[in-house]
Design a protein around this motif. Sequence first.
Motif, short mmCIF file in Angstrom:
data_model
loop_
_atom_site.label_atom_id
_atom_site.label_comp_id
_atom_site.label_asym_id
_atom_site.label_seq_id
_atom_site.Cartn_x
_atom_site.Cartn_y
_atom_site.Cartn_z
N VAL A 95 0.82 -1.30 0.02
CA VAL A 95 0.03 -0.12 -0.07
C VAL A 95 0.87 1.25 -0.11
CG1 VAL A 95 -1.98 1.13 1.14
CG2 VAL A 95 -1.66 -1.33 1.43
N PRO A 96 0.69 2.24 -0.96
CA PRO A 96 1.49 3.42 -1.05
C PRO A 96 1.11 4.27 0.00
CG PRO A 96 0.08 3.33 -2.77
CD PRO A 96 -0.09 2.00 -2.23
N ARG A 97 1.82 5.16 0.75
CA ARG A 97 1.60 5.97 1.99
C ARG A 97 1.77 7.23 1.50
NH1 ARG A 97 3.14 4.56 7.77
NH2 ARG A 97 5.12 4.54 7.10
N TYR A 98 1.03 8.39 1.86
CA TYR A 98 1.38 9.55 1.43
C TYR A 98 1.30 10.35 2.83
CZ TYR A 98 -0.32 7.98 -2.96
OH TYR A 98 -0.47 7.28 -4.14
N TRP A 99 2.52 10.62 3.25
CA TRP A 99 2.83 11.76 4.37
C TRP A 99 4.04 12.54 4.33
CZ3 TRP A 99 7.51 11.08 6.90
CH2 TRP A 99 8.09 9.89 6.93
N ALA A 100 3.93 13.91 4.71
CA ALA A 100 5.19 14.62 4.66
C ALA A 100 4.95 15.73 5.80
CB ALA A 100 5.13 15.50 3.33
N TYR A 101 6.28 16.41 6.10
CA TYR A 101 6.03 17.37 7.12
C TYR A 101 5.77 18.80 6.43
CZ TYR A 101 7.82 13.58 9.91
OH TYR A 101 8.13 12.50 10.53
N HIS A 102 5.24 19.74 7.47
CA HIS A 102 5.06 20.96 6.93
C HIS A 102 5.26 21.80 7.83
CE1 HIS A 102 2.21 23.51 4.48
NE2 HIS A 102 2.18 24.19 5.77
N THR A 103 5.97 22.92 7.74
CA THR A 103 6.40 23.98 8.65
C THR A 103 5.39 24.92 9.01
OG1 THR A 103 8.64 23.75 7.91
CG2 THR A 103 7.90 25.59 9.29
N ASP A 104 4.65 25.00 9.89
CA ASP A 104 3.58 25.93 10.12
C ASP A 104 4.12 27.27 10.11
OD1 ASP A 104 1.26 27.01 10.99
OD2 ASP A 104 1.25 26.25 13.02
N GLU A 105 3.30 28.04 9.32
CA GLU A 105 3.95 29.57 8.98
C GLU A 105 3.89 30.36 10.37
OE1 GLU A 105 5.15 31.50 6.25
OE2 GLU A 105 5.56 29.25 6.16
N ALA A 106 2.61 30.18 11.15
CA ALA A 106 2.45 31.02 12.17
C ALA A 106 3.32 30.78 13.61
CB ALA A 106 1.10 30.79 12.58
N THR A 107 3.99 29.41 13.59
CA THR A 107 4.71 28.98 14.79
C THR A 107 6.25 28.64 14.61
OG1 THR A 107 3.78 26.71 14.82
CG2 THR A 107 2.70 28.58 16.25
N ALA A 192 4.59 8.35 -4.36
CA ALA A 192 4.26 8.21 -2.77
C ALA A 192 5.46 8.46 -2.05
CB ALA A 192 3.38 6.92 -2.47
N THR A 193 5.15 8.59 -0.56
CA THR A 193 6.23 9.10 0.34
C THR A 193 7.01 7.51 0.74
OG1 THR A 193 4.87 10.50 1.53
CG2 THR A 193 6.96 10.22 2.50
N ASP A 194 6.16 6.56 0.92
CA ASP A 194 6.66 5.37 1.08
C ASP A 194 5.85 4.01 1.04
OD1 ASP A 194 5.43 5.17 3.34
OD2 ASP A 194 7.14 5.59 4.53
N LEU A 195 6.21 2.92 1.09
CA LEU A 195 5.09 1.80 0.95
C LEU A 195 5.06 1.12 1.94
CD1 LEU A 195 6.66 0.41 -2.54
CD2 LEU A 195 4.76 2.07 -2.16
N VAL A 196 4.03 0.43 2.31
CA VAL A 196 3.58 -0.45 3.62
C VAL A 196 3.60 -1.71 2.96
CG1 VAL A 196 2.01 -0.89 5.29
CG2 VAL A 196 2.83 1.39 4.87
N LEU A 197 3.95 -2.72 3.52
CA LEU A 197 4.08 -3.99 3.17
C LEU A 197 2.95 -4.96 4.06
CD1 LEU A 197 5.97 -3.44 1.07
CD2 LEU A 197 7.14 -5.65 1.74
#
Lengths: 378, 113
Positions: A95-107, A192-197
């Motif tokens: 299963v492909p997974r989609y995840w990433a980090y995001h810098t919060d502009e406010a903090t 995708a970000t990575d795969l899950v087996l």
Amino acid sequence: MSEGVYRHLRVIRYVAGSLRRRWRKNVVLVGVYGLVIFALASVVFLTQSLTHESVAALSAAPEIMVQWLSAGRHGLTPVQDVGALTRIAGVRAVVPRYWAYHTDEATGETLLLRVPEGRQLREDEATAGAEVLHRRGIAVGGSLHLRGYAGESLVLTISGVAEASTPLESAAAIHVSEGAFRALTGMPEGQATDLVLRVRNRRELSTIATKIGEGQPAARPIIRDELVRTYTSVFNWRSGVIIATLLVPVLAFILFAWDKAAGLSPDERREIGILKAIGWETSDVILLKSYEAFAVSVAAFLLGGALAVTSLALPQPPVVLPALLGWSTLYPPFRPGVAVGAYQVATLFFLVVFPYLVATVVPAWRAATTDPDLVMRA
Amino acid sequence: MQLNRSATFLVVVALLLAIGLLVGLDAARRRSGAEARFAANRALARWFEVTDLCLFTEARYTRHPSLADRHSPFQDYPLAMEHFPSGSLLLPPAHLAAANHPGVTPSPERDPR
């Protein structure tokens, strides 16, 4: 009741009186000793809490993940390579997974964007951890503003609170649709970000990992159990480093205790002499001093331990938390749940109480074995 | 000759002072000798346009802290905890720490770190 028990009871009664007679000294001693134990206990308990937190987070993680490396660093995973992995014996699904980090502009904090498995979100819809919403003052139905990959502003409507298995997840996770995810991260279609087996048999994990490595040299299989082992040892290493720096006050305290006890005050010497003169055995005096030291230690241990557990629950984070977290301080602030086991309590008890007992009983034994006449005259 | 205790103490202190002085002299001598090596290193740094001193060789964010970002320590899995030993010895540089984010005032409820 046997004579032996009577003897102990009488000594304990005498100890209670003796502690009361010198209550000022004992209160100060318990206070200082309690602070030393508090410092050590904070580190030990917090380490356990963080380890527990990481392992709890990983228990929900898939047994094996596959990431792609490109140019020597973690790259995006081409989804069309899924087929090759599915053909490996023992692999049930990929299963492909989609995840990433995001810098919060406010903090400036690091948040996690994730496309949830098994739930379809609309393009303009998002769910987030309870703490994410609470800290931004957003209620369900409100809107969350995020900056897209190209710099455009993206407004998502919060449709619910995302389930979180750990406090960190509650403080940092935002679930979005795949479309919004691509707009926020700039991830191209087909990647995708990575795969899950999903595997049939846990015992085949290492074989499957080897086969992945052989078939796809650019792939990096990550087995969950190895992650768990790494995390446990890492937090132990970190707490070891902090405890090593705390050894200075601990040693100072042991020296202080040794000094206090070794130079028994003239009063105490006279007391021991009188006790010997009225017929106490050396073993009785040692018993007396052991009980005294034990009472002081246990009181200080309970005081320090209670302070440490309380400090974990206070709104202000413990002082040692950033040192244990390392770069994880880039995440939004989160409080690990209090997880203290019998093993940690026992370790701490023997680490701090035993040296104190030795440091106080030995000089008392020396005084008790000398002639009472000499001790009293000294 | 029988030394009394204060004389022994003075002799020990004098001996330690002498050793301290020798250590300082030795350091000064080594330093003047190392000037050539420093010059070579400076030339190397200029040639390769090196950004950081390499204080740790393991994680890339502690190896080149000036080039680190807010995401690289957590790439193993979602919300991974940073886990390299050097991570607790070298904390994130000030420009990455959330409160110092450029052009941003931290929200009031943020914990001071």
